[in-house]
Write an enzyme that holds these catalytic residues in place. Sequence first.
Site, PDB file in Angstrom:
ATOM      1  N   CYS A  34      40.905  34.617  39.212  1.00  0.00           N
ATOM      2  CA  CYS A  34      42.036  35.070  40.029  1.00  0.00           C
ATOM      3  C   CYS A  34      42.514  33.935  40.939  1.00  0.00           C
ATOM      4  O   CYS A  34      43.052  32.947  40.449  1.00  0.00           O
ATOM      5  CB  CYS A  34      41.663  36.322  40.821  1.00  0.00           C
ATOM      6  SG  CYS A  34      43.107  37.239  41.419  1.00  0.00           S
ATOM      7  N   HIS A  37      39.341  40.275  36.829  1.00  0.00           N
ATOM      8  CA  HIS A  37      38.184  40.744  37.585  1.00  0.00           C
ATOM      9  C   HIS A  37      37.342  41.650  36.692  1.00  0.00           C
ATOM     10  O   HIS A  37      37.868  42.413  35.884  1.00  0.00           O
ATOM     11  CB  HIS A  37      38.623  41.522  38.826  1.00  0.00           C
ATOM     12  CG  HIS A  37      39.256  40.671  39.875  1.00  0.00           C
ATOM     13  ND1 HIS A  37      38.565  39.697  40.562  1.00  0.00           N
ATOM     14  CD2 HIS A  37      40.530  40.654  40.363  1.00  0.00           C
ATOM     15  CE1 HIS A  37      39.373  39.113  41.429  1.00  0.00           C
ATOM     16  NE2 HIS A  37      40.571  39.668  41.323  1.00  0.00           N
TER      17      HIS A  37
END
Length: 488
Positions: A331, A430
């Site tokens: 991310c 994630h």
Amino acid sequence: MKAIMVVGTTSHAGKSLITTAICRILSRRGWKVTPFKGQNMALNSYVTSTGGEMGHAQAVQAWAAGVTPAIEMNPILLKPQGDMTSQVIIKGKASGTVGAVDYYQQYFDIGWNAIQESLETLSQEFNMIVCEGAGSPAEINLKHRDLTNMRVAKHLNASTILVVDIDRGGAFAHIIGTLELLEPEERNLIKGIVINKFRGQRSLLDSGIHWLEKKTNIPVIGVIPWINEAFPAEDSLSILEQRYNKHTTDITIAIIRLPRISNFTDFEPLEAESSVKIKYIHPNDSLGDPDAIIIPGTKTTINDLLVLQKSGMAEAIKSYQSSGGIVMGICGGFQMLGEVLIDSQGLEGKQGEYKGLELLPLITTITPKKIASQRQVIANYPLGNLPVIGYEIHQGRTIVTKPDIVKPLFNDYDLGFVDSYDSIWGNYLHGIFDNGSWRRSWLNILRHKRGLNSLPTSISNYREQREIILDSIADKVNEHLDLKPVLT
């Protein structure tokens, strides 16, 4: 709908663990259970199937209850962004970024309405709600604007459990002080006291418990022994960093402890691997010589990138990689691996263009609209045709400037890349390490560099391991907890 509220005398008393255990215990008994936390301040979040964002702890509690996580279970999520500000998530959607004073001025009524609406929605589907409070219910300077503790308990007429951490010392004073500071109608809701994190001979507590029950006229319904928590504290790394003490491991992975790190739950599956040692490295510390480095997600990518550059950690990471080391970014960490980050609207602070680590040919533009969605993709690397599930939460849009020198990690081209030497990995997903076969395949790259044999890759995903952990926690708590006083 029957309601139970779990409050604590202090932060880290063990409310989340007790709430999680009760969700699993009551679900086993046939109740249709939902967790609930009106307002949660946490670094870890989860994206629901509808694309809404909620606290990861409430998602875990939903899994403990055997139900699908939903935004109504945590209608207000505050995600700290540093500089005494937080991003406000109302019913799953980002609503703004404010400081503490402005938050209560602008969002108190909105928040309370969201809480009431969410409780009404949950009451249509469930017959038991297990609520978790936050901090202490007796903070005199905060009670008038507390959206999480006794305001919710009174609204639901919830049978309330008061949890105290005896390991810190002063447990009896904490209990008496908390009860004294509650209003009479709030105190009347307290149906049981739980003494948590007890170590030692149980009989040594008997005289104190007898005195406490006589003094308060409230039963002590549980003395819970110290349980090595399987899930990290939702607002810090304190438990995560100390949870495992492995004496012998095959490989070491260094995770950069960014100042505004988020979603460090990504690394629970790695922590659970017996052959892996996880080290959290502060930007000012020496990097050492790990088998891999991971740059995690962050609430403010640019600010944390600047910290890495100012501290010298950015150069240390680049030097490590150029010497043959393996680097991964997830991310915000993925965005940092690129050439440039552009924040033309000043969404993360000062407007401008910022030089990245230049390890992957990427340009990321920070945009106002947040992407939040669950994903199911097929991995191309490190092993092809592996199904992978996870979720995205980010505000940047990333493009590749030199597609001929990178390989797409997944069948969704924009979700992640690896360089041609399989040494630099970046992705937006994630929960990627929750996927057992993918995790083991990636770990085997590190093992092969050390001349170690491969680990088996045909293993269950972390969700199956999580179920075992949840059952274990519930079993241990159930053995020492009497819920009859709060169920009658």
